[in-house]
Design a protein around this motif. Structure first.
Motif, short mmCIF file in Angstrom:
data_model
loop_
_atom_site.label_atom_id
_atom_site.label_comp_id
_atom_site.label_asym_id
_atom_site.label_seq_id
_atom_site.Cartn_x
_atom_site.Cartn_y
_atom_site.Cartn_z
N ILE A 39 -6.00 -11.23 -0.81
CA ILE A 39 -4.90 -11.33 -1.77
C ILE A 39 -4.48 -9.94 -2.25
CG2 ILE A 39 -4.23 -12.19 -4.05
CD1 ILE A 39 -5.84 -14.76 -3.36
N ASP A 40 -5.43 -9.06 -2.49
CA ASP A 40 -5.06 -7.68 -2.81
C ASP A 40 -4.30 -7.04 -1.65
OD1 ASP A 40 -6.07 -7.58 -5.39
OD2 ASP A 40 -7.99 -6.72 -4.79
N LYS A 41 -4.72 -7.31 -0.43
CA LYS A 41 -4.05 -6.77 0.75
C LYS A 41 -2.60 -7.26 0.82
CE LYS A 41 -4.73 -6.32 5.72
NZ LYS A 41 -4.76 -4.87 5.72
N PHE A 42 -2.35 -8.50 0.45
CA PHE A 42 -0.97 -9.02 0.46
C PHE A 42 -0.09 -8.23 -0.50
CE2 PHE A 42 -2.97 -13.44 1.38
CZ PHE A 42 -3.16 -13.09 2.70
N PHE A 43 -0.63 -7.87 -1.66
CA PHE A 43 0.14 -7.06 -2.61
C PHE A 43 0.30 -5.63 -2.12
CE2 PHE A 43 -0.96 -10.45 -5.61
CZ PHE A 43 0.24 -10.59 -6.29
N LEU A 44 -0.77 -5.06 -1.60
CA LEU A 44 -0.72 -3.65 -1.19
C LEU A 44 0.13 -3.45 0.07
CD1 LEU A 44 -4.46 -2.73 -1.80
CD2 LEU A 44 -2.52 -2.34 -3.33
N ASP A 45 -0.04 -4.31 1.06
CA ASP A 45 0.67 -4.15 2.33
C ASP A 45 1.98 -4.94 2.38
OD1 ASP A 45 -1.51 -2.65 3.06
OD2 ASP A 45 -2.34 -4.13 4.43
N GLY A 46 2.05 -6.04 1.65
CA GLY A 46 3.26 -6.87 1.70
C GLY A 46 4.33 -6.40 0.74
N VAL A 47 3.96 -6.24 -0.52
CA VAL A 47 4.90 -5.84 -1.55
C VAL A 47 4.94 -4.32 -1.69
CG1 VAL A 47 5.58 -6.20 -3.96
CG2 VAL A 47 4.42 -8.01 -2.74
N LYS A 48 3.96 -3.66 -1.09
CA LYS A 48 3.83 -2.20 -1.13
C LYS A 48 3.52 -1.68 -2.52
CE LYS A 48 4.43 -1.32 3.21
NZ LYS A 48 3.32 -0.90 4.00
N SER A 50 1.06 -0.02 -5.26
CA SER A 50 -0.08 0.90 -5.24
C SER A 50 -1.28 0.15 -5.81
CB SER A 50 0.23 2.12 -6.11
OG SER A 50 0.32 1.74 -7.48
N GLN A 51 -2.46 0.69 -5.61
CA GLN A 51 -3.65 0.06 -6.19
C GLN A 51 -3.53 0.03 -7.70
OE1 GLN A 51 -6.34 -1.44 -4.37
NE2 GLN A 51 -6.51 -2.32 -6.42
N SER A 52 -2.95 1.05 -8.28
CA SER A 52 -2.74 1.10 -9.73
C SER A 52 -1.83 -0.04 -10.19
CB SER A 52 -2.13 2.45 -10.12
OG SER A 52 -1.82 2.48 -11.49
N ASP A 53 -0.75 -0.30 -9.44
CA ASP A 53 0.14 -1.42 -9.78
C ASP A 53 -0.62 -2.74 -9.72
OD1 ASP A 53 2.40 0.21 -10.07
OD2 ASP A 53 3.00 -0.05 -7.97
N ARG A 54 -1.41 -2.90 -8.69
CA ARG A 54 -2.18 -4.14 -8.54
C ARG A 54 -3.17 -4.30 -9.69
NH1 ARG A 54 -2.76 -9.17 -8.19
NH2 ARG A 54 -4.51 -9.95 -6.99
N ASN A 55 -3.83 -3.21 -10.06
CA ASN A 55 -4.80 -3.27 -11.16
C ASN A 55 -4.13 -3.65 -12.48
OD1 ASN A 55 -6.84 -2.55 -9.41
ND2 ASN A 55 -6.75 -0.38 -9.94
N LYS A 56 -2.89 -3.18 -12.68
CA LYS A 56 -2.16 -3.49 -13.92
C LYS A 56 -1.62 -4.91 -13.92
CE LYS A 56 -0.47 1.22 -14.33
NZ LYS A 56 0.73 2.05 -14.15
N ASN A 57 -1.49 -5.51 -12.75
CA ASN A 57 -0.86 -6.83 -12.63
C ASN A 57 -1.78 -7.84 -11.96
OD1 ASN A 57 2.04 -6.24 -13.50
ND2 ASN A 57 1.64 -4.62 -12.02
N LYS A 58 -3.00 -7.90 -12.40
CA LYS A 58 -3.99 -8.80 -11.80
C LYS A 58 -3.60 -10.27 -11.90
CE LYS A 58 -7.31 -6.19 -10.20
NZ LYS A 58 -7.67 -6.19 -8.81
N ASP A 59 -2.75 -10.61 -12.86
CA ASP A 59 -2.36 -12.01 -13.04
C ASP A 59 -1.11 -12.39 -12.26
OD1 ASP A 59 -4.50 -12.47 -14.75
OD2 ASP A 59 -3.36 -11.94 -16.54
N ALA A 60 -0.54 -11.46 -11.51
CA ALA A 60 0.67 -11.76 -10.75
C ALA A 60 0.38 -12.81 -9.68
CB ALA A 60 1.21 -10.49 -10.09
N SER A 61 1.26 -13.80 -9.58
CA SER A 61 1.10 -14.83 -8.55
C SER A 61 1.24 -14.19 -7.18
CB SER A 61 2.16 -15.91 -8.74
OG SER A 61 1.97 -16.56 -9.96
#
Length: 80
Positions: A39-48, A50-61
């Motif tokens: 699921i992290d990979k989908f955000f990092l590679d799909g939506v592009k 950053s890891q920081s963005d993902r960490n700030k938005n852990k609740d994003a669907s």
């Protein structure tokens, strides 16, 4: 009316192939993540994100991130 690709287009087939290759991904109960990190990979590679963005938005669907990931992978496989 816009020109649409055929239902049998190679790009469409690659999108479906990418999606099917992840049918076993299961979200950990109400956590928006999985134990294997897909699921992290989908955000990092799909939506592009950053890891920081993902960490700030852990609740994003993650459904749209998954769709974006599948489309990107299909385009990569078609060298687009």
């Amino acid at each position: 009316m816009a020109n649409r690709q055929s239902q049998d287009s190679p790009l469409r087939a690659e999108i479906v192939k990418a999606a099917r290759s992840h049918l076993d991904v299961r979200e950990d109960v109400s956590k928006n993540k999985d134990s294997r990190g897909y699921i992290d990979k989908f955000f990092l590679d799909g939506v592009k994100w950053s890891q920081s963005d993902r960490n700030k938005n852990k609740d994003a669907s993650w459904c749209a991130a998954f769709a974006s990931y599948c489309v990107r992978k299909a385009h990569e496989s078609q060298n687009r």
